[in-house]
Design an enzyme around this catalytic site. Structure first.
Site, PDB file in Angstrom:
ATOM      1  N   ASP A  61      -4.449  -5.107   7.167  1.00  0.00           N
ATOM      2  CA  ASP A  61      -5.199  -3.863   7.422  1.00  0.00           C
ATOM      3  C   ASP A  61      -6.243  -3.945   8.685  1.00  0.00           C
ATOM      4  O   ASP A  61      -6.888  -3.080   8.881  1.00  0.00           O
ATOM      5  CB  ASP A  61      -5.881  -3.521   6.071  1.00  0.00           C
ATOM      6  CG  ASP A  61      -5.147  -2.803   5.233  1.00  0.00           C
ATOM      7  OD1 ASP A  61      -5.154  -2.611   3.998  1.00  0.00           O
ATOM      8  OD2 ASP A  61      -4.066  -1.951   5.628  1.00  0.00           O
ATOM      9  N   SER A 100     -10.374  -6.512   4.355  1.00  0.00           N
ATOM     10  CA  SER A 100      -9.894  -6.480   5.589  1.00  0.00           C
ATOM     11  C   SER A 100     -11.361  -5.665   6.226  1.00  0.00           C
ATOM     12  O   SER A 100     -11.486  -5.943   7.740  1.00  0.00           O
ATOM     13  CB  SER A 100      -8.914  -5.219   5.700  1.00  0.00           C
ATOM     14  OG  SER A 100      -7.814  -6.219   5.068  1.00  0.00           O
ATOM     15  N   GLU A 121     -10.222  -4.785  -4.894  1.00  0.00           N
ATOM     16  CA  GLU A 121      -8.649  -4.539  -5.158  1.00  0.00           C
ATOM     17  C   GLU A 121      -8.658  -3.155  -5.462  1.00  0.00           C
ATOM     18  O   GLU A 121      -7.988  -2.696  -6.488  1.00  0.00           O
ATOM     19  CB  GLU A 121      -8.223  -5.492  -6.403  1.00  0.00           C
ATOM     20  CG  GLU A 121      -8.365  -6.965  -5.927  1.00  0.00           C
ATOM     21  CD  GLU A 121      -7.449  -7.681  -6.890  1.00  0.00           C
ATOM     22  OE1 GLU A 121      -6.497  -8.495  -6.472  1.00  0.00           O
ATOM     23  OE2 GLU A 121      -7.429  -7.727  -8.024  1.00  0.00           O
ATOM     24  N   LYS A 136     -11.399   2.280   4.088  1.00  0.00           N
ATOM     25  CA  LYS A 136     -10.362   3.336   4.293  1.00  0.00           C
ATOM     26  C   LYS A 136      -9.412   3.667   3.170  1.00  0.00           C
ATOM     27  O   LYS A 136      -9.280   3.200   2.045  1.00  0.00           O
ATOM     28  CB  LYS A 136      -9.256   2.815   5.484  1.00  0.00           C
ATOM     29  CG  LYS A 136      -8.327   1.451   4.852  1.00  0.00           C
ATOM     30  CD  LYS A 136      -7.166   1.781   4.218  1.00  0.00           C
ATOM     31  CE  LYS A 136      -6.489   0.923   3.427  1.00  0.00           C
ATOM     32  NZ  LYS A 136      -5.753   1.052   2.533  1.00  0.00           N
ATOM     33  N   LEU A 174      -8.745   0.170  -0.847  1.00  0.00           N
ATOM     34  CA  LEU A 174      -9.661   0.714   0.300  1.00  0.00           C
ATOM     35  C   LEU A 174      -9.742  -0.629   1.525  1.00  0.00           C
ATOM     36  O   LEU A 174     -10.795  -0.216   2.030  1.00  0.00           O
ATOM     37  CB  LEU A 174     -10.990   0.943  -0.490  1.00  0.00           C
ATOM     38  CG  LEU A 174     -10.822   1.834  -1.585  1.00  0.00           C
ATOM     39  CD1 LEU A 174     -12.106   2.091  -2.481  1.00  0.00           C
ATOM     40  CD2 LEU A 174     -10.467   3.309  -1.263  1.00  0.00           C
TER      41      LEU A 174
HETATM   42  C1  LIG Z   1      -1.340  -1.779   0.910  1.00  0.00           C
HETATM   43  C2  LIG Z   1      -2.209  -1.710   2.174  1.00  0.00           C
HETATM   44  C3  LIG Z   1      -1.791  -0.327   2.739  1.00  0.00           C
HETATM   45  O1  LIG Z   1      -2.737  -0.092   3.747  1.00  0.00           O
HETATM   46  O2  LIG Z   1      -3.538  -1.587   2.130  1.00  0.00           O
HETATM   47  P1  LIG Z   1      -4.497  -2.284   0.864  1.00  0.00           P
HETATM   48  O3  LIG Z   1      -3.787  -1.397  -0.515  1.00  0.00           O
HETATM   49  O4  LIG Z   1      -4.507  -3.749   0.605  1.00  0.00           O
HETATM   50  O5  LIG Z   1      -5.906  -1.391   1.277  1.00  0.00           O
HETATM   51  C4  LIG Z   1      -1.727  -2.825   3.109  1.00  0.00           C
HETATM   52  O6  LIG Z   1      -0.380  -2.553   3.717  1.00  0.00           O
HETATM   53  C5  LIG Z   1      -1.988  -4.178   2.342  1.00  0.00           C
HETATM   54  O7  LIG Z   1      -2.154  -5.299   3.370  1.00  0.00           O
HETATM   55  P2  LIG Z   1      -3.194  -6.198   3.189  1.00  0.00           P
HETATM   56  O8  LIG Z   1      -4.135  -6.135   1.832  1.00  0.00           O
HETATM   57  O9  LIG Z   1      -4.048  -6.518   4.305  1.00  0.00           O
HETATM   58  O10 LIG Z   1      -1.969  -7.161   2.587  1.00  0.00           O
HETATM   59  P3  LIG Z   1      -2.135  -8.684   3.028  1.00  0.00           P
HETATM   60  O11 LIG Z   1      -3.185  -9.220   2.337  1.00  0.00           O
HETATM   61  O12 LIG Z   1      -1.940  -8.925   4.368  1.00  0.00           O
HETATM   62  O13 LIG Z   1      -0.721  -8.995   1.756  1.00  0.00           O
HETATM   63  C6  LIG Z   1      -0.853  -9.058   0.681  1.00  0.00           C
HETATM   64  C7  LIG Z   1       0.584  -9.218   0.275  1.00  0.00           C
HETATM   65  O14 LIG Z   1       0.951  -7.864   0.452  1.00  0.00           O
HETATM   66  C8  LIG Z   1       2.271  -7.909   0.966  1.00  0.00           C
HETATM   67  N1  LIG Z   1       2.460  -6.881   2.034  1.00  0.00           N
HETATM   68  C9  LIG Z   1       1.439  -6.591   2.708  1.00  0.00           C
HETATM   69  C10 LIG Z   1       1.771  -5.636   3.622  1.00  0.00           C
HETATM   70  C11 LIG Z   1       2.766  -5.236   4.107  1.00  0.00           C
HETATM   71  N2  LIG Z   1       2.949  -4.434   5.524  1.00  0.00           N
HETATM   72  N3  LIG Z   1       4.019  -5.519   3.499  1.00  0.00           N
HETATM   73  C12 LIG Z   1       3.709  -6.498   2.457  1.00  0.00           C
HETATM   74  O15 LIG Z   1       4.741  -6.744   1.812  1.00  0.00           O
HETATM   75  C13 LIG Z   1       3.052  -9.198   1.284  1.00  0.00           C
HETATM   76  O16 LIG Z   1       3.476  -9.621   0.074  1.00  0.00           O
HETATM   77  C14 LIG Z   1       1.364  -9.847   1.468  1.00  0.00           C
HETATM   78  O17 LIG Z   1       1.591 -11.485   1.101  1.00  0.00           O
HETATM   79  N1  LIG Z   2     -14.868 -10.072   1.743  1.00  0.00           N
HETATM   80  C1  LIG Z   2     -14.025  -9.802   0.995  1.00  0.00           C
HETATM   81  N2  LIG Z   2     -14.191  -8.629   0.408  1.00  0.00           N
HETATM   82  C2  LIG Z   2     -13.283  -8.122  -0.707  1.00  0.00           C
HETATM   83  N3  LIG Z   2     -12.384  -9.019  -1.091  1.00  0.00           N
HETATM   84  C3  LIG Z   2     -11.987  -9.926  -0.626  1.00  0.00           C
HETATM   85  C4  LIG Z   2     -12.862 -10.496   0.639  1.00  0.00           C
HETATM   86  N4  LIG Z   2     -12.245 -11.651   0.919  1.00  0.00           N
HETATM   87  C5  LIG Z   2     -11.241 -11.941   0.213  1.00  0.00           C
HETATM   88  N5  LIG Z   2     -11.137 -11.112  -0.768  1.00  0.00           N
HETATM   89  C6  LIG Z   2     -10.013 -10.746  -1.789  1.00  0.00           C
HETATM   90  O1  LIG Z   2      -9.065 -10.085  -1.013  1.00  0.00           O
HETATM   91  C7  LIG Z   2      -8.424  -9.395  -2.165  1.00  0.00           C
HETATM   92  C8  LIG Z   2      -8.274  -7.956  -1.890  1.00  0.00           C
HETATM   93  O2  LIG Z   2      -9.540  -7.406  -1.801  1.00  0.00           O
HETATM   94  P1  LIG Z   2      -9.631  -6.064  -1.097  1.00  0.00           P
HETATM   95  O3  LIG Z   2      -9.686  -6.134   0.341  1.00  0.00           O
HETATM   96  O4  LIG Z   2     -10.683  -5.370  -1.792  1.00  0.00           O
HETATM   97  O5  LIG Z   2      -8.509  -5.053  -1.923  1.00  0.00           O
HETATM   98  P2  LIG Z   2      -7.431  -4.188  -1.037  1.00  0.00           P
HETATM   99  O6  LIG Z   2      -6.613  -5.139   0.062  1.00  0.00           O
HETATM  100  O7  LIG Z   2      -6.813  -3.680  -2.422  1.00  0.00           O
HETATM  101  O8  LIG Z   2      -8.335  -2.970  -0.485  1.00  0.00           O
HETATM  102  C9  LIG Z   2      -9.456  -9.353  -3.418  1.00  0.00           C
HETATM  103  O9  LIG Z   2      -8.784  -9.720  -4.607  1.00  0.00           O
HETATM  104  C10 LIG Z   2     -10.451 -10.488  -3.239  1.00  0.00           C
HETATM  105  O10 LIG Z   2     -10.564 -11.738  -4.003  1.00  0.00           O
END
Ligand SMILES: C[C@@](CO)(OP(=O)(O)O)[C@H](O)COP(=O)(O)OP(=O)(O)OC[C@H]1O[C@@H](n2ccc(N)nc2=O)[C@H](O)[C@@H]1O
Ligand SMILES: Nc1ncnc2c1ncn2[C@@H]1O[C@H](COP(=O)(O)OP(=O)(O)O)[C@@H](O)[C@H]1O
EC number: 2.7.1.148
Length: 288
Positions: free
Chosen positions: A132, A99, A92, A8, A95
């Protein structure tokens, strides 16, 4: 069962404040894209996980593995699975690569074991693993609120192309959120009405104009290269460009494939790059 697990991008990411539990309240339009992982799942006694194409743990720290454990806990059933993930989504990157895999496993096991869990139930289970997953289970175009658990489907975006650029470094989601502390964000909020209107009208020019992501502020602090890379993308004259989620991936929006290819080939920065389209669904079964 072979499942396509779409990644995403965030077409906008607004942050409304920090909750007592440390998570941040979001207002984000998310869009599934045609870049995704392939997740193969077969029923098994135990949980065996294999990852091809990325250096990731294959134990209970992997989000896909966590999804199996979460389903066991939620149903009380001895659910086991042999899972192979063919990673295509950069890590990381903002995207939702992890999730996307977690959502694919919940989706696939729900069918394989005939658990008959509704999408809302799967989302509730998934939200405990990663913020996510609820969106990833839905896919398409959606307005996401709460910490990521409130997903409101929007009419799927059918037009446009995205050039995704992933620099050769990641951004920690946690770090990106933490760095917002103490910042005055009042002037940084996106114009929600304008972005929703542009989407409803499929007006790509306006969509490009109103792209906004508050986490760019912290990502630029964590790694100033992102600011430089975004400007390099903008210099190639897309309709707009933005960092996705907590980064490090950036995307440029174009109206057609010709322009997307021009940008793709002119982009000579180090890292990975992809041309993708909006994807109107979530996890998709390619083969039973
Ligand atoms: C930033 C976003 C936006 O779409 O996406 P990604 O960049 O990860 O793709 C999401 O909020 C990322 O959600 P996600 O990647 O699932 O975060 P998680 O692993 O659940 O949490 C990682 C850390 O980010 C912080 N966190 C996450 C989500 C949120 N709404 N508020 C937060 O403060 C928290 O400190 C949490 O411990
Ligand atoms: N199946 C998986 N695919 C990608 N990352 C994973 C997975 N399981 C655990 N992780 C951990 O989740 C963290 C976030 O990965 P990712 O979801 O790709 O990043 P983002 O949340 O920025 O989109 C990475 O540092 C990775 O170590």
């Amino acid at each position: 069962m072979l499942i396509f697990a779409p990644a995403k991008i965030n077409l906008t990411l607004d942050i409304l404040g920090k909750r007592p539990d440390g998570y941040h309240e979001l207002w984000s339009v998310m869009q599934a894209i045609t870049l995704g992982d392939l997740v193969e799942i077969e029923p098994a006694e135990e949980i065996n996980l294999r990852v091809v194409g990325a250096d990731l743990p294959v134990d209970s720290t992997n989000i896909a593995y966590k999804a199996v454990l979460a389903l066991r806990a939620a149903t009380g059933k001895a659910i086991g699975a042999s899972i192979t993930i063919r990673k295509k989504i950069p890590l990381e990157a903002g995207l939702a690569g992890g999730s996307a895999d977690g959502a694919a496993v919940l989706f696939g096991l729900n069918k394989i074991y005939n658990l008959n869990l509704r999408k809302e139930e799967l989302s509730e289970i998934g939200a405990k693993i990663s913020a996510d997953i609820p969106f990833c289970l839905n896919g398409g175009t959606a307005l996401v609120q709460g910490i990521g658990e409130k997903v409101k489907k929007l009419p799927p975006l059918k037009k446009g192309y995205f050039v995704i650029y992933k620099p050769p470094f990641g951004i920690s989601t946690r770090e990106a959120y933490l760095r917002l502390a103490g910042k005055d964000l009042t002037k940084a909020h996106p114009d929600r009405e304008k972005i929703l209107k542009a989407l409803a009208e499929e007006n790509l020019e306006d969509l490009g104009k109103f792209l906004k992501n508050l986490l760019e502020i912290s990502a630029w602090e964590i790694n100033p290269e992102i600011y430089k890379y975004k400007n390099e993308l903008l210099n190639l004259k897309p309709l707009g460009a933005l960092m996705s989620g907590s980064g490090s991936a950036l995307f440029a929006l174009t109206e057609n494939l010709k322009k997307a290819k021009e940008i793709y080939y002119q982009l000579t920065l180090p890292g990975q790059k992809f041309i993708v389209r909006p994807y109107a669904a979530g996890p998709t079964c390619l083969k039973l």
